[in-house]
Write a protein that holds these residues in place. Structure first.
Motif, short mmCIF file in Angstrom:
data_model
loop_
_atom_site.label_atom_id
_atom_site.label_comp_id
_atom_site.label_asym_id
_atom_site.label_seq_id
_atom_site.Cartn_x
_atom_site.Cartn_y
_atom_site.Cartn_z
N GLY A 258 -3.45 13.66 13.82
CA GLY A 258 -4.41 12.78 14.47
C GLY A 258 -5.26 12.03 13.46
O GLY A 258 -6.28 11.42 13.84
N LYS A 259 -4.85 12.03 12.17
CA LYS A 259 -5.59 11.33 11.12
C LYS A 259 -4.79 10.10 10.70
O LYS A 259 -3.57 10.18 10.50
N VAL A 260 -5.46 8.97 10.55
CA VAL A 260 -4.83 7.73 10.14
C VAL A 260 -4.95 7.62 8.63
O VAL A 260 -6.06 7.61 8.09
N LEU A 261 -3.83 7.54 7.94
CA LEU A 261 -3.86 7.55 6.47
C LEU A 261 -4.28 6.21 5.90
O LEU A 261 -5.21 6.14 5.10
N LEU A 262 -3.60 5.14 6.27
CA LEU A 262 -3.91 3.80 5.78
C LEU A 262 -4.59 3.00 6.89
O LEU A 262 -4.11 2.98 8.03
N THR A 263 -5.67 2.36 6.56
CA THR A 263 -6.52 1.69 7.55
C THR A 263 -5.77 0.59 8.30
O THR A 263 -5.08 -0.24 7.69
N ALA B 165 0.82 -1.22 0.00
CA ALA B 165 0.00 0.00 0.00
C ALA B 165 0.85 1.27 0.00
O ALA B 165 0.34 2.35 -0.27
N LEU B 166 2.13 1.14 0.32
CA LEU B 166 3.01 2.31 0.37
C LEU B 166 3.32 2.81 -1.05
O LEU B 166 3.61 2.00 -1.94
N PHE C 169 -8.26 6.25 6.33
CA PHE C 169 -9.00 6.70 5.16
C PHE C 169 -9.29 5.57 4.19
O PHE C 169 -10.26 5.60 3.45
N GLY C 170 -8.44 4.56 4.17
CA GLY C 170 -8.64 3.44 3.26
C GLY C 170 -7.44 2.51 3.28
O GLY C 170 -6.39 2.81 3.85
N ALA C 171 -7.60 1.35 2.62
CA ALA C 171 -6.54 0.35 2.61
C ALA C 171 -5.52 0.60 1.51
O ALA C 171 -4.42 0.05 1.55
N SER C 172 -5.86 1.43 0.52
CA SER C 172 -4.93 1.71 -0.58
C SER C 172 -4.59 3.19 -0.61
O SER C 172 -5.36 4.04 -0.13
N TRP C 173 -3.45 3.53 -1.21
CA TRP C 173 -2.95 4.90 -1.16
C TRP C 173 -3.86 5.87 -1.92
O TRP C 173 -3.93 7.05 -1.57
N ASP C 174 -4.57 5.40 -2.94
CA ASP C 174 -5.44 6.31 -3.70
C ASP C 174 -6.66 6.77 -2.90
O ASP C 174 -7.39 7.65 -3.34
N GLN C 175 -6.87 6.19 -1.72
CA GLN C 175 -7.98 6.63 -0.86
C GLN C 175 -7.55 7.69 0.14
O GLN C 175 -8.38 8.26 0.83
N VAL C 176 -6.26 7.97 0.21
CA VAL C 176 -5.75 9.02 1.09
C VAL C 176 -6.00 10.38 0.44
O VAL C 176 -5.74 10.54 -0.76
N PRO C 177 -6.52 11.37 1.18
CA PRO C 177 -6.73 12.71 0.61
C PRO C 177 -5.47 13.23 -0.07
O PRO C 177 -4.35 13.03 0.42
#
Length: 204
Positions: free
Chosen positions: A57-62, A13-14, A143-151
Motif C-alpha cells: 500500500g506504499k507508492v514508491l515513485l511519486t 527514474a527506474l 516517496f519521491g520522484a527519484s529512486w534514491d528517495q525510496v527507502p
C-alpha cells in the motif's frame, strides 16, 4: 471503489543500471540488443514495483491517482488507500445528473499518516453525496520522484523481485508467492488492515 493511476513512473527514474549490475550483465555496448535489454529490464522493474506497492500500500515513485467512490466510507473521515500522500489536489462530487461540484479546500483537510492518510471535514461531516452520485478524490502519493528517495529496504526488495522475474522470464505460469527475502524486506511496510470502512474512528 475505483483507484486509477493517472501518471506512471518516469522511465529515467527506474533503477535499470542497478538491476543490470545486480544481475551482473554486460553493459556499455550501445545498439539494438542493448536497447531491447534495457526495455526488458525496465519492464521487470515496473512489474516488481507494482507487486511491492500492491502488497504494502506504499507508492514508491511519486505519481498522481484518482479515487472514485459511490459514497464516503465514513462522513466523519475518508481514509485514502495509499501512502505516503503528498497532497490531495482536488475533491469533487458528481450528483449523477450532470452537475459536478468541486469542494473548496477550506471545507476539508488531509491528515498525513504513514499507513492510512485521512481526509477530514473542516466542519462536522463531509458533504452529502447524492444517491446516484459519486465522489472523486485526486491525490499525489509517493516517496519521491527519484529512486534514491525510496527507502532502502523497499528499493532492495524491488531489485530482488525484478531479478526473480528476469530469471523466470522463460517459464510459463510463474508462481505468485514472493521470495522469502522480498517478504522479509517489505514486512514492516505492510499496511495494518483494521477498521477501514464505516464505523472506523482511528483518526479521531
Amino acid at each position: 471503489m475505483m483507484l486509477i493511476e493517472e501518471t506512471a513512473p518516469a522511465a529515467e527514474a527506474l533503477p535499470v543500471a542497478a538491476l543490470r549490475a545486480h544481475l551482473r550483465l554486460a553493459q556499455g555496448f550501445d545498439g539494438p540488443d542493448d536497447a531491447a535489454e534495457t526495455a526488458a529490464l525496465a519492464g521487470f522493474l515496473r512489474a516488481a514495483i507494482a507487486t511491492i506497492e500492491g502488497r504494502t500500500g506504499k507508492v514508491l515513485l511519486t505519481r498522481r491517482f484518482r479515487m472514485q467512490l459511490d459514497d464516503w466510507r465514513d462522513r466523519l473521515g475518508q481514509a485514502l488507500p495509499l501512502a505516503p500522500v503528498h497532497s490531495v489536489d482536488r475533491i469533487e462530487i458528481d450528483d449523477g445528473a450532470g452537475t459536478v461540484t468541486v469542494l473548496p479546500p477550506e471545507t476539508w483537510r488531509m491528515v498525513p499518516d504513514a499507513q492510512r492518510p485521512v481526509i477530514l471535514p473542516a466542519g462536522v461531516v463531509l458533504p452529502h453525496v447524492p444517491r446516484r452520485g459519486m465522489v472523486t478524490v485526486t491525490f499525489t502519493a509517493g516517496f519521491g520522484a527519484s529512486w534514491d528517495q525510496v527507502p532502502a529496504d523497499l528499493a532492495q526488495a524491488v531489485l530482488l523481485l525484478a531479478a526473480r522475474y528476469y530469471d523466470d522470464r522463460s517459464q510459463d505460469g510463474r508462481g505468485h508467492a514472493l521470495p522469502f527475502g522480498v517478504s522479509a524486506l517489505i514486512e514492516r511496510w505492510r499496511a495494518v488492515r483494521t477498521l477501514a470502512g464505516r464505523g472506523s474512528r482511528e483518526w479521531r
